[in-house]
Design a protein around this motif. Structure first.
Motif, short mmCIF file in Angstrom:
data_model
loop_
_atom_site.label_atom_id
_atom_site.label_comp_id
_atom_site.label_asym_id
_atom_site.label_seq_id
_atom_site.Cartn_x
_atom_site.Cartn_y
_atom_site.Cartn_z
N UNK A 129 1.01 -1.31 0.02
CA UNK A 129 0.12 0.08 -0.01
C UNK A 129 0.80 1.50 -0.06
N UNK A 130 2.13 1.07 0.50
CA UNK A 130 2.85 2.46 0.52
C UNK A 130 2.43 3.29 1.69
N UNK A 131 1.71 2.64 2.60
CA UNK A 131 1.16 3.48 3.78
C UNK A 131 0.77 2.73 4.93
N UNK A 132 0.49 2.88 5.95
CA UNK A 132 0.35 2.11 7.32
C UNK A 132 -1.01 1.35 6.89
N UNK A 133 -0.89 0.12 7.17
CA UNK A 133 -2.07 -0.72 6.85
C UNK A 133 -2.78 -1.66 8.00
N UNK A 134 -2.12 -1.35 9.05
CA UNK A 134 -2.80 -2.13 10.37
C UNK A 134 -2.69 -1.11 11.71
N UNK A 135 -3.52 -1.09 12.43
CA UNK A 135 -3.77 -0.50 13.61
C UNK A 135 -4.41 -1.15 14.92
N UNK A 136 -3.81 -0.84 15.87
CA UNK A 136 -4.43 -1.46 17.27
C UNK A 136 -4.85 -0.56 18.01
N UNK A 137 -5.88 -0.60 19.05
CA UNK A 137 -6.13 0.40 19.97
C UNK A 137 -7.18 -0.50 20.94
N UNK A 138 -7.04 0.19 22.01
CA UNK A 138 -7.90 -0.29 23.29
C UNK A 138 -9.40 -0.02 23.39
N UNK A 139 -10.10 -0.80 23.49
CA UNK A 139 -11.78 -0.64 23.87
C UNK A 139 -12.14 -1.22 24.96
N UNK A 140 -13.14 -0.71 25.52
CA UNK A 140 -13.69 -1.32 26.84
C UNK A 140 -14.06 -2.51 26.47
N UNK A 141 -13.94 -3.55 27.48
CA UNK A 141 -14.32 -4.93 27.34
C UNK A 141 -16.04 -4.91 26.99
N UNK A 189 -5.88 7.99 12.09
CA UNK A 189 -5.34 8.75 13.38
C UNK A 189 -3.76 8.29 13.28
N UNK A 190 -3.55 6.96 13.14
CA UNK A 190 -2.33 6.65 13.02
C UNK A 190 -1.25 6.91 11.96
N UNK A 191 -2.03 7.17 10.85
CA UNK A 191 -1.49 7.44 9.58
C UNK A 191 -0.95 8.87 9.66
N UNK A 192 -1.97 9.73 10.32
CA UNK A 192 -1.67 11.26 10.58
C UNK A 192 -0.65 11.68 11.51
N UNK A 193 -0.81 11.06 12.94
CA UNK A 193 -0.01 11.35 13.74
C UNK A 193 1.17 10.08 14.17
#
Length: 147
Positions: free
Chosen positions: A100-112, A127-131
């Motif tokens: 892709x030439x860009x970030x293709x995966x992201x993780x984040x925490x969520x309430x169970x 958000x990950x791609x920008x910051x």
């Protein structure tokens, strides 16, 4: 409060589902999903109306597959990703997906108990791609602890 880990990864395929180059990917998909579903720490994964996988969903474009899932922890997702049959498929990803030439995966925490939407997942990827990595959107290489 207890938190779970949400993850999204996207991939642009080298061809449509009936393209012979995609046969290995689609031929192994049910087996890999079954491993994930039974893996310790697995909570949930996005599926289409057929209920087997999410390959017919195209929320980010016609040739961009999405994989959205929830895990009890970063460690359980990491174990599945790198210590199961999934690793063999991961090693072959360049056969089926265009870089892709860009970030293709992201993780984040969520309430169970929270099930992330595709829109929420797309926002985290953006958000990950920008910051870059933060407590709101991060990678395996740059993880952040749950709040």
């Amino acid at each position: 409060m207890t938190f779970h880990l949400a993850q999204l990864n996207v991939g642009r395929t080298v061809g449509p589902k009936d393209d012979p180059r995609m046969a290995g990917f689609y031929g192994d998909l049910d087996r890999i999903n079954a491993i994930a579903d039974g893996w310790p720490g697995f909570v949930w994964r996005l599926v289409d109306d057929g209920g087997a996988d999410a390959t017919s969903l195209r929320p980010f474009g016609g040739d961009l597959l999405v994989n959205l899932s929830v895990w009890e922890s970063l460690e359980t997702l990491r174990d599945f990703t790198f210590r199961s049959g999934h690793l063999d498929v991961l090693r072959r990803r360049r056969e089926w997906f265009v870089p892709l030439g860009d970030v293709y995966a992201v993780n984040w925490w969520i309430p169970a108990g929270h099930i992330p939407t595709v829109e929420e997942a797309g926002e985290r990827l953006d958000l990950l791609r920008r910051n870059g990595p933060s407590s709101d959107a991060f990678t395996f290489r740059d993880p952040f602890p749950a709040a």
